[in-house]
Design an enzyme around this catalytic site. Structure first.
Site, PDB file in Angstrom:
ATOM      1  N   GLU A 102       0.824  -1.215   0.000  1.00  0.00           N
ATOM      2  CA  GLU A 102       0.000   0.000   0.000  1.00  0.00           C
ATOM      3  C   GLU A 102       0.860   1.268   0.000  1.00  0.00           C
ATOM      4  O   GLU A 102       0.583   2.241   0.704  1.00  0.00           O
ATOM      5  CB  GLU A 102      -0.969  -0.010   1.193  1.00  0.00           C
ATOM      6  CG  GLU A 102      -1.946  -1.163   1.131  1.00  0.00           C
ATOM      7  CD  GLU A 102      -2.943  -1.200   2.267  1.00  0.00           C
ATOM      8  OE1 GLU A 102      -2.813  -0.377   3.205  1.00  0.00           O
ATOM      9  OE2 GLU A 102      -3.863  -2.033   2.244  1.00  0.00           O
ATOM     10  N   GLU A 134      -4.255  -8.815  -0.038  1.00  0.00           N
ATOM     11  CA  GLU A 134      -4.760  -8.557   1.322  1.00  0.00           C
ATOM     12  C   GLU A 134      -6.271  -8.483   1.226  1.00  0.00           C
ATOM     13  O   GLU A 134      -6.811  -7.692   0.439  1.00  0.00           O
ATOM     14  CB  GLU A 134      -4.170  -7.259   1.875  1.00  0.00           C
ATOM     15  CG  GLU A 134      -4.372  -7.071   3.365  1.00  0.00           C
ATOM     16  CD  GLU A 134      -3.539  -5.905   3.905  1.00  0.00           C
ATOM     17  OE1 GLU A 134      -2.313  -5.890   3.642  1.00  0.00           O
ATOM     18  OE2 GLU A 134      -4.111  -5.010   4.556  1.00  0.00           O
TER      19      GLU A 134
END
Length: 836
Positions: A429, A505
């Site tokens: 991220e 994820e």
């Protein structure tokens, strides 16, 4: 597009010896003397929490410091305090800490090269020997070492000093603090194989034979030229030699050479998740018949293929990644590495059906990868949580420009021989996704990975879609991972049919073990700082697991998923305190919540209901038939006349009974359970889940039984009984025999039972512990993410009827250890352990 990956690995032995001098007689028929020596360097340290001017000097008086055995996490000692950040566990993770150790070397070690190796220190380590500064390493998750030879006093006292200075607001979770991984010292002669100096690959793998290529670095620090021999042999899983070869070495002073040797192994036993066979390459530098250095490299022979439109193939067999993300803490033990605690975590995950681990969001301990090799777990090793753009004010971004290449190369060199490792993740991220030039940094990191290891693919976890694609980052790596974007899989595959897409994820469902809020509903927070275990709650970016199951079913070419998370972890107590991964500052608005609610199991390792939901999808009814039913069945006086009952199973159908009366049969896939979904990408309101079975049951105390059937035959059943008043403590050890080495552990589960032996599911009785014999109570816990009770205490309240005690045998003192668990007004329990 079909990409083929072959296997390799180098590491130190899984079982490490305190004083191990490596000597042997090789199959080459040569009598050998001692070569390299490796010693554990964990005992005899002194520790000070705080700064101490001049503590790097050899003559500094540290007699007032406390004795400390490593690995050590000073922050887990606490106390919990609202002055600390709940995002990082509400514990004292920042400040200055000093470690010092005095040592001497033996006459036999004089004249040898000595290196100290730290598997990890949290963080910003500075190291001195006898007052001379050796160097520093900011990144707390990477191993590093220093040559001590130049500043070593061979005839007398030596002092190694380490200063650590972790900063506040430096992590999005609990990082721990201290020298939290193992420390080693290596003695070699002037000619040696350096740390992480071998690279084993198997470029050709077939049923009847495999080619093994061993690339070995050799350093010659001697003052005169040397003519030596590098002899390498391959040992099979049974320890017998299966191949060997030799290569001449002509070394000038200061030379560093790389030697590539090729061998062939007949009828190889492949490393596979179902049969994790390990080979060993033994590399020996010889001066005539004398061993100059010896290096062992464990590796596996196997193939990994990524096939566009099909998925992941291991040894030609399709494997769907049923994975979990795992932070590095070990619950009540903190981050201090412990082999048994790590093994237990992985055993619990495997029992859930997990076949892969994502080491979020940093390089793991060497022990974790060694265990994954032996247990047949696939691993995605992740390097960074950020690049240049920060998520927290004092994150890795401060060191990125100076250290990222060294850290990434060292991670890959350390881990590239592990057969369990199937890909490298260059980031999670990362905020550069939003930049039009973000692709440049992704390409740079990808190329570093390929330079160090051309055999594995690269990946990253992207949470900004479609920005990561439009700005070119996803196209620069081999396996674009998408965090919380199941709705995007079809579009990405349609637009990029040659990509290997991964759910890097997923879900982020939150819950508290054994807590059920009625009626079943979605909400942001609850007054008790807990989250219902009906598993319908997730933060705005997340969603219930069912949506990911559905998305993967519809997109079979997606490699699979890594669930956030396998275990609860300390810190990041979403939904309490924080909102997203970019929220800066303290997360203390919902104190005392201080630990994660994300795990499929709690911080103790006790399964939540969600564990069984994943187990129902990830295990085979023919091998492990299972059924799980929830909630508990103690609802007297709760004000609820009808209780929603859920069942999870890998069988075809479940029939539910209350006090012997059938409440009907539900068929999995046909009878659906409506779930209200709140998620950023979900527009449909309720989701009709085919993965859960539901009955609305008028409450009556007694016995609830779920019977699972496959083709009409019962294959599993689960019974829940209404418990009476608490009457006794039950104590059950996971292992009754442990090593008397000061490291091995027994995990003891405590339950509160009624007079008939039924678990009391809402009990909160305080349990007091006493240990008799050569053992000690290391830590206690109960899985309550909002408890401020110390992990290092002699008592613990039960949470949802359960608690945990962790016992360690004393080093070198075998015998019988008794753990006695008492609770006021209840019958006590005693566990007897044997330490050997």
């Amino acid at each position: 597009m079909r990409l083929l990956i072959v296997m390799k690995r180098e590491t130190t032995p899984l079982i490490r010896l305190s004083t191990a001098v490596f000597s042997c007689v090789l199959a080459f028929g040569l009598a050998v003397a001692d070569g390299a020596e490796r010693y554990a360097f964990n005992q005899g340290w002194r520790f000070l929490k705080g700064d101490a001017k001049g503590a790097e000097a050899a003559g500094f008086d540290d007699s007032g410091w406390r004795p400390q055995r490593l690995p050590h996490d000073w922050a887990i000692e606490g106390p919990f305090d609202i002055k600390h950040n709940a995002r990082s566990g509400g514990l004292p993770i920042h400040g200055t800490g000093w470690y010092r150790k005095e040592f001497t070397i033996t006459p036999e070690q004089r004249g040898k090269r000595m290196e100290i190796v730290f598997d990890g220190a949290m963080y910003n380590a500075h190291v001195w020997l006898n007052g001379e500064f050796l160097g520093n390493r900011p990144f707390g998750y990477i191993g590093f070492g220093f040559d001590l030879t130049k500043h070593l006093n061979p005839d007398g006292k030596n002092v190694i000093a380490v200063r650590l200075q972790p900063e506040d607001l430096s992590s999005r979770w609990y990082p721990g603090a201290g020298i939290y991984r193992n420390v080693w010292v290596d003695f070699t002669e002037d000619t040696y194989v350096p740390r992480w100096g071998t690279f084993v690959t198997t470029p050709v793998v077939a049923k009847d034979g495999a080619d093994v290529r061993v690339r070995t670095d050799v350093v010659h620090a001697g003052a005169v030229p040397a003519r030596l021999v590098l002899a390498t042999r391959v040992l099979g899983p049974d320890g017998k030699e299966v191949a060997q070869t030799t290569s001449p070495l002509e070394l000038v002073p200061g030379a560093s050479v790389t030697v590539t040797q090729e061998m062939h192994v007949e009828n190889p036993q492949l490393w596979d998740p179902d049969a994790p066979n390990l080979y060993k390459a033994v590399s020996v530098v010889l001066d005539g018949k004398r061993v100059v250095d010896r290096h062992e490299t464990s590796f596996g022979i196997r193939t990994v293929e990524y096939v566009a439109g099909e998925g992941l193939l291991v040894n030609g067999r399709k494997v769907r990644i049923n994975g979990v993300c795992m932070h590095h803490d070990l619950g009540a033990l903190g981050t201090a590495v412990n082999l048994r605690a790590t093994q237990r975590q992985l055993e619990i995950m495997k029992s859930m059906g997990v076949n892969s681990i994502r080491t979020s969001h940093n390089p793991p301990s060497p022990e974790q990868l060694e265990l994954c090799d032996r247990m047949g777990l696939l691993v995605q090793v992740e390097a960074f949580d950020c690049w240049r753009m920060p998520k927290v004010p004092n994150g890795y971004n401060k060191f990125f420009d100076a250290w990222h290449e060294r850290d990434l190369r060292d991670m890959i060199r350390r881990d590239r021989n592990h057969p369990s490792v199937i890909m490298w993740s260059i980031g999670n991220e990362i905020r550069e996704q939003s930049r039009k030039d973000g692709w440049k940094l992704a390409r740079h990191l990808h190329r570093i990975c390929k330079d160090e290891d051309p055999t594995r693919l690269t990946s990253a976890g992207f949470n900004q879609y479609p920005a990561a694609v439009k700005n070119g980052l996803a196209g620069e790596i081999d396996v674009p991972g998408f965090n919380y974007k199941p709705h995007a899989y079809p579009e990405v595959i349609r637009q990029h049919p040659d990509w290997h897409v991964l759910g890097s994820e997923t879900s982020s469902c939150v819950s508290s073990r054994g807590v059920y809020h009625l009626p079943v509903r979605t909400y942001t927070k609850a007054d008790d700082n807990q989250v219902t275990s009906y598993d319908v709650i997730a933060p705005q970016w997340g969603y219930v697991p069912d949506l990911e199951f559905e998305a993967l079913r519809k997109s079979p070419s997606v490699l699979g998923e890594y669930v956030w998370t396998g275990f609860d972890y300390i810190g990041e107590p979403t939904p309490y305190g924080g909102r997203d991964n970019l929220t800066h500052g303290y997360w203390n608005e919902d104190w005392p919540s201080r630990s994660s609610y994300f795990g499929a199991v709690d911080l103790c390792g006790f399964p939540k209901d969600r564990y069984f939901l994943y187990q129902s999808q990830w295990t085979d009814v023919k091998e492990n038939p299972m059924v799980h039913v929830l909630p508990h069945w103690n609802w007297e006086g709760a004000g609820h006349e009808v209780i929603p009952v859920y069942a999870y199973t890998n069988a075809q159908e479940v029939e539910l009974f209350l006090n012997g009366k059938s409440l009907g049969t539900r068929v999995k896939g046909r009878d659906r359970t409506p779930i209200k979904v709140r998620a950023n990408h979900w527009k449909g309101g309720k989701y009709e889940s085919p993965y859960r079975l539901r009955w609305d049951v008028p409450y009556a105390p007694g016995t609830l039984v779920a019977v699972a059937r496959e083709d009409g035959t019962e294959v599993a059943r689960k019974e829940i009984v209404t418990a009476g008043a608490a009457a006794a403590v039950e104590a059950v050890a996971d292992r009754s025999e442990i090593a008397a080495d000061g490291e091995d552990l027994s995990f003891v589960t405590l339950r509160i039972l009624d007079a008939a032996g039924n678990p009391c599911p809402t009990a909160a009785n305080e349990i007091e512990f006493a240990v008799e014999g050569p053992g000690e109570l290391v830590a206690v816990d109960n899985g309550n993410a909002a408890s401020l009770e110390s992990f290092q205490a002699n008592q613990r309240k039960a949470f949802s009827g359960m608690a945990l005690a962790i016992v360690r045998g004393l080093d070198g003192k075998p015998g019988e250890v008794r753990l006695i668990a008492r609770s006021k007004g209840l019958a006590a329990a005693t566990v007897v352990l044997t330490t050997k």
